[in-house]
Motif scaffolding. Structure first.
Motif, short mmCIF file in Angstrom:
data_model
loop_
_atom_site.label_atom_id
_atom_site.label_comp_id
_atom_site.label_asym_id
_atom_site.label_seq_id
_atom_site.Cartn_x
_atom_site.Cartn_y
_atom_site.Cartn_z
N LEU A 111 14.48 69.46 36.71
CA LEU A 111 13.02 69.64 36.79
C LEU A 111 12.35 69.23 35.48
O LEU A 111 11.27 68.63 35.48
N TYR A 112 13.00 69.54 34.37
CA TYR A 112 12.45 69.10 33.09
C TYR A 112 12.37 67.57 33.03
O TYR A 112 11.35 67.00 32.62
N LEU A 113 13.45 66.90 33.43
CA LEU A 113 13.45 65.43 33.40
C LEU A 113 12.32 64.84 34.24
O LEU A 113 11.66 63.88 33.84
N TRP B 92 13.44 69.21 45.91
CA TRP B 92 12.93 67.94 46.41
C TRP B 92 11.42 67.98 46.66
O TRP B 92 10.75 66.97 46.51
N PHE B 93 10.89 69.15 47.01
CA PHE B 93 9.44 69.28 47.18
C PHE B 93 8.74 69.12 45.84
O PHE B 93 7.74 68.41 45.71
N LYS B 94 9.29 69.78 44.81
CA LYS B 94 8.71 69.68 43.48
C LYS B 94 8.78 68.25 42.95
O LYS B 94 7.82 67.74 42.36
N LEU B 95 9.92 67.59 43.15
CA LEU B 95 10.06 66.23 42.66
C LEU B 95 9.17 65.27 43.43
O LEU B 95 8.65 64.29 42.85
N LYS B 96 8.99 65.52 44.71
CA LYS B 96 8.09 64.67 45.50
C LYS B 96 6.69 64.70 44.92
O LYS B 96 6.01 63.67 44.82
N ASN B 97 6.25 65.89 44.53
CA ASN B 97 4.90 66.03 43.95
C ASN B 97 4.80 65.48 42.54
O ASN B 97 3.71 65.41 41.97
N LEU B 98 5.94 65.10 41.97
CA LEU B 98 5.95 64.46 40.66
C LEU B 98 6.21 62.96 40.77
O LEU B 98 6.48 62.29 39.77
N GLY B 99 6.15 62.44 41.99
CA GLY B 99 6.26 60.99 42.18
C GLY B 99 7.67 60.47 42.31
O GLY B 99 7.96 59.36 41.84
N LYS C 40 3.28 68.79 31.84
CA LYS C 40 3.84 69.90 31.06
C LYS C 40 4.82 70.69 31.92
O LYS C 40 4.54 71.02 33.07
N PHE C 41 5.96 71.00 31.33
CA PHE C 41 7.00 71.72 32.07
C PHE C 41 6.97 73.19 31.71
O PHE C 41 7.09 73.57 30.54
N GLU C 42 6.82 74.02 32.73
CA GLU C 42 6.85 75.47 32.56
C GLU C 42 7.90 76.04 33.51
O GLU C 42 7.93 75.69 34.68
N TYR C 43 8.71 76.93 32.97
CA TYR C 43 9.78 77.52 33.78
C TYR C 43 9.82 79.00 33.47
O TYR C 43 9.97 79.42 32.33
N GLU C 44 9.63 79.81 34.51
CA GLU C 44 9.44 81.24 34.32
C GLU C 44 10.69 81.94 33.77
O GLU C 44 10.62 82.77 32.88
#
Length: 668
Positions: free
Chosen positions: A458-460, A264-271, A468-472
């Protein structure tokens, strides 16, 4: 007279409940179409997927629960929250010491049952509207306060947060390279639903999914080999919410433990506007997340309030009572809250998490009580928002059933390991990401697990925001674009072997370990050595359980030291020469009811690596098949219905209630 009326009503309700013997038999989704996996080159594919149709119908005979409104006799009484004037009030046809409870507090998003009271306000109703604060968004109450009544009036609706909305729209606008229709990502978790139990008990929902697919506008993908990555809700869903899972953490609990790693933190920063909602007041998940996840809206304390001031429970052991809150099932209030949330923030990208616990009980029958509401809920979301949003729905079970007798044999073990997963969206939208979107179909027939869902969501969100989507980690897959290889194994997917549906332990004959068996004394040396191994494992199981209880300070010696009564049954599978997996059920001398289900592994090297660090058990040396090896307890859980006063007292004392057999005088 009152008793007679109640008895007649009870008979009437019983007659209204009806059975249905059909299982979904459409051309799209069938309960047994997992068999097609056997025709594919997938070495990890299970041999057994759960109960057969015939056994499933026998274990869970068809039954339909009546609407909650049939037993609700309080229609003249009302509770009302006025958000414009910030007041709450009651309307009572008759009153005696009426009262209202409202909340939440400003900061707490999630709570344990024993903590929730501090976030709630209880006031007497005196006929005049009661002032509330702008962040209060639920109220429960009763027009009569007595020993025979509990709260029976309910209100729950989201507060509008204009500044949060405005900031979220700004973030989305700044990130996007070009205008896009906002995205509505709905992550629905139906607790304790194996894929097969979904087919058995959610016929109306399946009918709707089939019609949706038939429409030609939407596509629905049924993931047939979706494997758990842990035992319970916390272990599975936390691997979607965060990279890592912890059972609990020390220190300040009023935090979001995952921090910047939280989805939810990551999605919040993506709007994205974010909502986390559950219709339970649970013990485990909150300990893993913390009390203050950084979400825009949360639903949890409403249900905790009903735990404290009502008789609502989402316990797996409450099997006799339908989970009604007034005229509606408990999950109805969460569903309505979520729809209103999406209406309030109609122009924004949204991530909505709902966790519904109707099936979180040990009979396996209450699952059906979710069916009609879930079908209507999916219809509402799609019909109301398909023109304004790109809708993607992830409908999943966190795990299958794991209570009562549901781990007693190979079929029931698989029901626990293989939860349902459906991915739903418009064909037109899927084509924007992948012109023929064949990867979704491919992956629906391959081994998937919970972190794959995290990566996909997260990709969506990145796709929606033109970032750009990066996933370790490369051992998990974006189910929209990355093909899961045929060769993927549980080890590749970080699924512990004891939860892996590829491996089913085989029963060990009772004469190997049970002296009461007439052939026990006729065992050969190999069988005797195996019997000694099982007895050694039984010994260390009880040592570990007692140590975990008595290493902590116990008020007034609440729990007693427990001893092995006997091994009830045992099974094993040799994964390879270096890994042998055991499952052992044991009974307890000090309790006629306590039954413990354990998983143990014998390995060639000690198994004390990072993946195990959430547990307290360590590897111990053992001689097995004439070789020095190491034995490690993987999991111990109660298989009996242990809920009650002892369980609650143990929880309040900070003890694991599954290992606690209470001294009788301490719970009187």
């Amino acid at each position: 007279m009152i008793f007679l009326i109640a008895f007649i009503v009870s008979l009437t309700i019983s007659s209204l409940a009806y059975a249905s013997t059909s299982l979904s038999n459409s051309s799209y989704f069938n309960i047994d179409d997992t068999e097609q996996l056997r025709n594919l080159p997938i070495p990890a594919a299970p041999v057994i997927f759960g109960f057969s149709q015939e056994r499933g119908l026998k274990v869970f005979p068809p039954y339909k629960y009546p609407p909650c409104s049939y037993t609700y006799f309080n229609a003249l009484n009302k509770i009302h929250m006025d958000y414009k004037n910030n007041t709450v009030s009651l309307t009572c046809a008759y009153e005696k010491d009426p009262y209202i409870v409202f909340g939440p507090d400003l900061f707490t998003k999630l709570s344990l049952p024993m903590e929730a009271k501090k976030s709630l306000i209880r006031v007497k109703w005196k006929g005049e509207p009661i002032k509330i604060l702008p962040y209060h968004e639920f109220a429960i109450g009763s027009c009569v306060d007595s020993d025979y009544t509990t709260v029976n009036l309910f209100h729950l609706a989201p507060r509008y947060k204009p500044k949060t909305y405005e900031n979220t729209l700004k973030i989305a606008q700044q990130l996007r390279a070009k205008p896009k229709k906002p995205m509505l990502m709905v992550f629905l978790t139906v607790d304790s639903f194996s894929r097969r139990h979904f087919f058995r008990k959610l016929e109306s929902t399946l009918g709707f999914l089939n019609k949706l697919k038939e429409s030609g506008t939407y596509d629905v993908f049924d993931y047939k080999f979706h494997n758990i990555i842990g035992a319970d809700t916390a272990e599975n869903q936390l691997r979607v919410f965060a990279e890592k899972w912890v059972r609990e953490f020390v220190g300040d609990q009023d935090v979001d433990f995952a921090g910047k790693d939280a989805i939810w933190f990551k999605l919040k920063n993506l709007g994205f506007m974010t909502l986390y909602g559950t219709d339970a007041c649970s013990h485990n998940t909150v300990k893993s997340i913390g009390r203050r996840p950084v979400v825009d809206h949360s639903v949890n304390l409403f249900y905790c309030a009903n735990y404290i001031y009502g008789d609502y429970r989402a316990s797996k052991f409450k099997v006799s009572k339908q989970r009604c809150l007034g005229p509606e099932m408990a999950h109805h209030y969460l569903m309505e809250y979520s729809i209103n949330f999406s209406k309030q923030y109609i122009k924004a990208n949204q991530w909505v998490y709902n966790h519904m616990t109707a099936a979180h009980e040990s009979s396996g029958q209450h699952a059906q009580a979710l069916d009609d509401d879930l079908k209507e809920y999916l219809e509402k979301y799609i019909n109301q928002f398909e023109k304004t949003h790109e809708i993607v729905i992830f409908l999943n079970g966190d795990h299958g059933m794991r209570y009562g007798d549901f781990l007693s044999d190979q079929e029931s073990i698989q029901e626990h390991r293989l939860p349902a997963l459906f991915i739903i969206g418009k064909k037109e939208f899927f084509k924007k990401i992948d012109p023929d979107y064949s990867v979704l179909q491919h992956n629906s027939l391959r081994l998937t697990t919970k972190p794959d869902l995290r990566k996909t969501m997260l990709y969506l969100a990145h796709w929606q925001s033109d970032v750009k989507f990066e996933y370790e980690k490369n051992n998990f897959y974006n189910l929209l674009l990355e093909k899961v290889p045929d060769s993927r194994t549980c080890q590749d997917a970080e699924i512990p072997l004891w939860f892996c549906s590829s491996y089913l332990p085989n029963p060990i004959d009772r004469r190997i370990f049970d002296p009461a068996d007439s052939n026990y004394w006729n065992r050969n040396n190999t069988e005797k050595n195996l019997g000694h191994t099982l007895n050694f494992i039984g010994k260390i199981l009880f040592e570990e359980m007692n140590d975990s209880m008595f290493m902590k300070s116990q008020p007034d010696t609440l729990c007693t030291i427990i001893k092995l009564k006997k091994i009830e049954n045992a099974s094993m599978i040799k994964v390879d020469e270096n890994n042998i997996l055991f499952r052992i059920m044991v009974s307890v001398e000090e309790s006629t009811r306590a039954l413990l289900d354990s998983w143990i592994i014998i390995t060639s090297t000690p198994l004390n690596d990072d993946i195990m660090k959430n547990e307290n058990f360590l590897s111990q040396p053992i001689v097995f098949e004439s070789k020095k090896m190491f034995v490690r307890i993987l999991n111990i859980a109660r298989a009996d219905k242990y809920g009650g006063p002892c369980e609650m007292k143990a929880r309040k004392s900070g003890l694991n209630p599954q290992f606690c057999v209470c001294n009788d005088e301490k719970i009187r």
